[in-house]
Design a protein around this motif. Structure first.
Motif, mmCIF file in Angstrom:
data_model
loop_
_atom_site.group_PDB
_atom_site.id
_atom_site.type_symbol
_atom_site.label_atom_id
_atom_site.label_comp_id
_atom_site.label_asym_id
_atom_site.label_seq_id
_atom_site.Cartn_x
_atom_site.Cartn_y
_atom_site.Cartn_z
ATOM 1 N N SER A 293 13.001 -18.147 21.321
ATOM 2 C CA SER A 293 11.322 -18.144 20.454
ATOM 3 C C SER A 293 11.489 -16.474 20.992
ATOM 4 N N ASP A 294 11.721 -15.711 19.930
ATOM 5 C CA ASP A 294 11.657 -14.211 20.177
ATOM 6 C C ASP A 294 9.594 -13.879 19.489
ATOM 7 N N TYR A 295 8.904 -14.334 20.328
ATOM 8 C CA TYR A 295 6.853 -14.521 19.871
ATOM 9 C C TYR A 295 6.043 -13.515 19.998
ATOM 10 N N LEU A 296 4.870 -13.324 18.993
ATOM 11 C CA LEU A 296 3.943 -12.642 19.458
ATOM 12 C C LEU A 296 2.548 -12.896 20.595
ATOM 13 N N GLN A 297 2.693 -12.426 21.637
ATOM 14 C CA GLN A 297 1.788 -12.719 22.308
ATOM 15 C C GLN A 297 -0.209 -12.413 22.372
ATOM 16 N N ASN A 298 -0.735 -13.377 22.242
ATOM 17 C CA ASN A 298 -2.323 -12.575 22.480
ATOM 18 C C ASN A 298 -2.940 -12.860 23.385
ATOM 19 N N GLY A 299 -2.657 -12.359 24.734
ATOM 20 C CA GLY A 299 -2.936 -12.663 26.124
ATOM 21 C C GLY A 299 -2.562 -14.138 26.400
ATOM 22 N N LEU A 300 -2.835 -15.442 26.941
ATOM 23 C CA LEU A 300 -1.505 -16.482 27.146
ATOM 24 C C LEU A 300 -1.753 -17.000 25.547
ATOM 25 N N GLN A 301 -2.106 -16.753 24.436
ATOM 26 C CA GLN A 301 -1.998 -17.699 23.407
ATOM 27 C C GLN A 301 -0.139 -16.718 22.300
ATOM 28 N N GLU A 302 0.804 -18.012 21.843
ATOM 29 C CA GLU A 302 1.402 -17.544 21.202
ATOM 30 C C GLU A 302 0.956 -17.757 20.327
ATOM 31 N N ALA B 141 7.583 -4.130 17.485
ATOM 32 C CA ALA B 141 6.626 -3.428 18.275
ATOM 33 C C ALA B 141 6.673 -3.833 20.058
ATOM 34 N N ASN B 142 6.470 -5.200 19.895
ATOM 35 C CA ASN B 142 6.547 -5.721 21.201
ATOM 36 C C ASN B 142 6.242 -7.411 20.920
ATOM 37 N N PHE B 143 7.482 -8.433 21.634
ATOM 38 C CA PHE B 143 7.187 -9.587 21.713
ATOM 39 C C PHE B 143 7.644 -10.488 23.151
ATOM 40 N N SER B 144 7.821 -11.219 22.894
ATOM 41 C CA SER B 144 7.942 -11.890 24.453
ATOM 42 C C SER B 144 9.150 -12.962 24.471
ATOM 43 N N ARG B 145 9.614 -13.457 24.875
ATOM 44 C CA ARG B 145 11.086 -14.261 24.841
ATOM 45 C C ARG B 145 10.925 -15.387 25.893
ATOM 46 N N ALA C 41 1.287 -23.506 19.744
ATOM 47 C CA ALA C 41 -0.045 -23.893 19.625
ATOM 48 C C ALA C 41 -0.115 -24.753 18.731
ATOM 49 N N GLU C 42 -1.136 -25.907 18.554
ATOM 50 C CA GLU C 42 -1.568 -26.263 17.546
ATOM 51 C C GLU C 42 -2.339 -25.114 16.526
ATOM 52 N N SER C 43 -2.408 -25.526 15.365
ATOM 53 C CA SER C 43 -3.521 -24.801 14.294
ATOM 54 C C SER C 43 -3.796 -25.763 13.125
ATOM 55 N N ASN C 44 -4.975 -24.895 13.605
ATOM 56 C CA ASN C 44 -6.424 -25.313 12.226
ATOM 57 C C ASN C 44 -6.625 -24.968 10.901
ATOM 58 N N ASP C 45 -5.715 -24.244 10.501
ATOM 59 C CA ASP C 45 -5.146 -23.511 9.466
ATOM 60 C C ASP C 45 -5.543 -24.516 7.865
ATOM 61 N N THR C 46 -6.340 -24.497 6.960
ATOM 62 C CA THR C 46 -6.738 -25.382 6.114
ATOM 63 C C THR C 46 -5.641 -24.707 5.338
ATOM 64 N N PRO D 269 -9.254 -11.887 13.608
ATOM 65 C CA PRO D 269 -9.015 -11.664 15.033
ATOM 66 C C PRO D 269 -8.363 -10.221 15.118
ATOM 67 N N GLU D 270 -8.783 -10.181 16.660
ATOM 68 C CA GLU D 270 -8.426 -8.764 16.916
ATOM 69 C C GLU D 270 -7.072 -8.921 17.317
ATOM 70 N N TRP D 271 -6.080 -9.217 17.440
ATOM 71 C CA TRP D 271 -4.481 -8.954 17.142
ATOM 72 C C TRP D 271 -4.062 -9.285 16.001
ATOM 73 N N VAL D 272 -4.693 -9.614 14.972
ATOM 74 C CA VAL D 272 -4.246 -9.339 13.422
ATOM 75 C C VAL D 272 -4.955 -7.623 12.872
ATOM 76 N N ILE D 273 -5.846 -7.610 13.148
ATOM 77 C CA ILE D 273 -6.080 -6.118 13.348
ATOM 78 C C ILE D 273 -5.102 -4.743 13.794
ATOM 79 N N THR D 274 -4.925 -5.652 15.609
ATOM 80 C CA THR D 274 -4.317 -4.543 16.469
ATOM 81 C C THR D 274 -2.681 -4.326 15.660
ATOM 82 N N THR D 275 -1.927 -5.164 15.351
ATOM 83 C CA THR D 275 -0.810 -5.754 14.746
ATOM 84 C C THR D 275 -0.169 -5.110 13.355
#
Length: 789
Positions: free
Chosen positions: A377-386, A323-327, A338-343, A426-432
């Motif tokens: 890179s085609d990426y999905l952006q949440n605010g200023l965060q990729e 639907a939407n992406f930046s490049r 950006a750095e991820s803290n996922d386990t 997160p909100e961006w997950v619910i929206t997309t």
């Protein structure tokens, strides 16, 4: 012999035709799909020149085709023999062609990939040769070019399809502009013939204006054509008839792929990895090796590799897209996210070697960190965060044998971690990733609720949907087209219950979203065959689509609903701790050398290729000499043909009339023609008498006296007699014959005038040489002073 020449062609039309043919064949040559492709451009140009000569000749049709066959056998065979560069003599190269053809044909008829490119070279060489030869003959004798232009256009479009990316856009654009110019020129010539037969006066500038208009229209059409792909992307999927046509094309493509197997970079971009994914109706996939991938972490319990190329988030009307992406541009080894803290993650370094590349496929499993190439890179952006990398594409197409490095964070959580992740998305997950189609059927909603009822965690819901699909849907690599008025996934789940990975994965994503679990569809390749401990061979048959489910604090996790694939197994809490660090470290990737993966078949092929390259280099000079000899002979034949044309009255008059019209049009627009050009081409005059008297003006200019257009013929002749008294007899004869043929009703002796003109020219040249050596004569200086006075 019979006079067969037509008035519906001229020299500009012939030159435009040769240009169009050369541009079409050169567009194929620059693909560099295989060695020695330059022969197609050579053959098209030579064939075009010989075709013009045969078409203009007085030979009857049977003799023309006889000579065409002889020329075809000689030139095409000779050029194809140059591909056997390992053999020294021409005789050896010709003798080896037969066995090469027979072996390649046996492979093709047995359904095997052809190892030698000789069949492809022979096919395109013959097509380009006939395009030039036959097209030129038809152009001259019938004034027609649509058949040749149509075949050439089909070839250009085919090349553009198999080599997307506009690598050489101006060659294709130039061809279509030249084709339009030729059509406009032929239309003008035919119209002019009709007008002249009806006694209508034809403006000399009409042809120039029509050509200029056709050029402008051609440029506009080419500009619009370059933007057609954007328009096509907004068209909805086609009917069942279009799907059946696509299946037929897929069958043809498989045979074609066998033919072009030895070529480089001929694989068209797969439609299921493009910006739009149609579910399709399947195809049989082969065993062709696409990649070998070496990992820093071997697979074990709880870790299975999926070689993702991209993912999609929006499903509508039987197809997926984003639907939407930046490049943005990414430099080599720079962080993609950006750095991820996922386990539950492991940092994995991959060494990927490409064996059959597509122009825009880079392997980026799970959460990519960095790649050793310069990419977009085609990426999905949440605010200023990729937050998500959809796909990455290399700046330059990769050839066979290319190697690149990738670092990714691969998810390998335990079952307990997945159950404990919860549903605080997160909100961006619910929206997309919770969007469902507005026309999602009621029975699909009911099935989703039924499968997930009484299940507390998203993990258990995902497992329930996965098991239902694996146990109740039959895997089938090819399926029949669906009726036009049905929703594909609904029909797949409740009617046919048969399908392949695209349908399994789409069904799971939609059912999970309907149950409130965020999911998306990923495409790429399954794990493939393990070679040794950490190297995978990924083949065409491993092309795959699968669902990815989001878990808070963990990230995206792959599930496997397709019955033909191994079921995903997650580690339990008793599994040993993860041995690799999860934190991203692009510097670690930078320190890894780019080795050649130990793949014996490729190493043998590479060694053989190096040996052949050395032998080819030794024969390179000889091949260049032979090529230049052929081209020199062709140009010599063209020069002889032009000289022969100059001796023929009809053609000379046509050329003269055309040059006069061009000169008039240019002078009206204020463009000054150089004197040396104006008097050098004296044969542009329509009458032989004008051509003869033009020697007077030419001699005056040579001896330093610029002719005045306002001077009478007698005045010019008198001035030249004083400058060149040794040629007084010839000058007076020219004056007398010109005056008689121009201003009286008497017939002039054109033959005598031409002879006098030739003698005058040589005497003027001799006088000019003498004066350059001995200086100006006193008589010449006196005349110059009188003229100034």
């Amino acid at each position: 012999m019979k006079e067969t020449r037509s008035p519906w062609w001229d020299l500009p039309a012939a030159l435009i035709f040769l240009t169009a043919v050369w541009l079409a064949s050169t567009r194929l040559q620059v693909t560099n799909w295989t060695d020695r492709l330059e022969i197609v451009a050579n053959l098209s140009l030579i064939g075009g020149i010989l075709g013009l000569a045969l078409g203009y000749s007085r030979y009857r049709k049977g003799w023309v085709w006889f000579f065409s066959i002889i020329f075809t056998l000689f030139f095409v065979t000779q050029q194809l023999s140059l591909t056997s560069a390992l053999f020294t003599s021409a005789r050896e190269r010709l003798l080896i062609l037969g066995p090469r053809f027979l072996f390649a044909l046996s492979q093709l008829f047995n359904g095997k990939p052809v190892e030698d490119s000789i069949l492809f070279l022979a096919a395109v060489a013959l097509i380009c040769w006939l395009l030039g030869l036959v097209g030129a003959v038809i152009l001259v004798r019938r004034g027609q070019a649509l058949a040749a232009l149509g075949l050439a256009a089909a070839g250009v479009i085919t090349v553009e399809y198999f080599e997307p990316g506009n690598l050489h856009p101006f060659l294709s654009a130039g061809f279509f502009i030249a084709a339009l110019l030729l059509i406009a020129r032929l239309y003008y010539l035919r119209a002019r013939q009709r007008w002249q037969e009806n006694g209508l006066q034809v403006d000399a500038e009409l042809g120039f204006d029509l050509t200029r208009g056709a050029l402008a229209v051609g440029i506009i059409l080419v500009f619009l054509a370059w933007n057609v792909p954007w328009f096509l992307k907004v068209i909805q999927p086609g009917s069942a008839e279009q799907i059946r046509l696509q299946q037929g094309m897929n069958s043809f493509q498989r045979t074609f792929n066998n033919l072009v197997a030895p070529l480089r970079n001929t694989e068209p971009r797969p439609f299921y990895y493009d910006d739009r994914l149609e579910l399709g109706y399947g195809a049989k996939l082969g065993d062709r090796l696409l990649y070998t991938i070496q990992t820093s972490v071997p697979p074990d319990q709880g870790l299975r590799y999926y070689w993702r190329v991209r993912f999609y988030d929006l499903y509508r009307d039987g197809s997926w897209r984003n639907a939407n992406f930046s490049r943005r541009m990414i430099q080599p080894y720079a962080k993609l996210l950006a750095e991820s803290n996922d386990t539950g993650r492991r940092r994995v370094n991959l060494t990927v070697q490409v064996f059959n590349p597509s122009s825009d496929q880079i392997i980026i499993p799970n959460s990519p960190v960095a790649v050793s190439l310069k990419v977009t890179s085609d990426y999905l952006q949440n605010g200023l965060q990729e937050v998500d990398v959809i796909r990455i594409t290399p700046d330059e197409a990769m050839n066979v044998g290319a190697i690149y490095l990738v670092q990714s964070q691969i998810s390998s959580p335990t079952v307990q971690e997945l159950r404990a992740a919860g549903s605080d998305y997160p909100e961006w997950v619910i929206t997309t990733y919770l969007q469902v189609p507005a026309d999602l059927s009621e029975r699909m909603n009911d099935l989703a609720l039924e499968l997930t009822r009484d299940l507390e965690t998203p993990y258990d819901k995902a497992v329930a949907v996965t098991r239902y699909l694996r146990e109740n849907i039959t895997y089938q690599s090819e399926i029949e087209p669906f009726p036009d008025d049905v929703e594909p996934i609904d029909y797949f789940l409740f009617e046919t219950r048969k399908g392949f990975c695209n349908y399994y994965a789409t069904a799971e994503v939609l059912l999970l979203r309907a149950a409130g679990v965020p999911a998306r569809l990923a495409v790429g390749y399954a794990q493939g065959e393990l070679q040794g401990e950490r190297t995978f061979s990924v083949r065409e048959r491993d092309s795959h689509a699968w669902p990815e489910v989001y878990f808070p604090g963990i990230g995206w996790i792959e599930f496997e609903p397709t019955a033909a694939q191994q079921e995903t197994a997650f580690a339990d809490e008793t599994a040993p701790p993860i041995p690799s660090e999860a934190q991203a470290n692009p510097d670690e990737l930078r320190s890894i050398p780019l080795p050649i993966i130990d793949d014996e078949p490729f190493n043998r092929a590479e060694a053989e290729e190096e040996r052949l390259d050395r032998l080819l280099a030794e024969k390179q000079q000889q091949q260049r000499l032979q090529t230049w000899l052929i081209l020199s002979g062709a140009f010599a034949a063209l020069a002889a043909f032009i000289l022969w044309l100059r001796r023929r009255t009809v053609v000379r008059q046509r050329i003269s009339t055309w040059m006069n019209s061009v000169e008039t049009a240019l002078e009206k627009r204020g463009i000054r023609i150089p004197r040396w050009l104006k008097y050098g081409f004296r044969r542009r005059y329509p009458r032989r008498l004008d051509q003869a008297f033009a020697n007077v003006g030419w001699s005056l200019a040579l001896l330093g006296e610029k002719p005045n257009p306002g001077q009478t013929p007698a005045r010019q002749a008198g001035l030249l007699v004083k400058l060149l008294p040794t040629a007084a007899v010839e000058i007076r004869m020219l004056e007398a014959e010109y005056t008689k043929g121009t201003y009286s009703l008497q017939s002039a002796d054109e033959a005598a005038a031409l002879k006098a003109g030739r003698r005058l020219k040589w005497k003027a040249i001799i006088a000019w040489v003498e004066r350059k050596i001995l200086g100006r004569t006193a008589l010449h200086e006196e005349i110059r002073h009188r003229g100034k006075a």
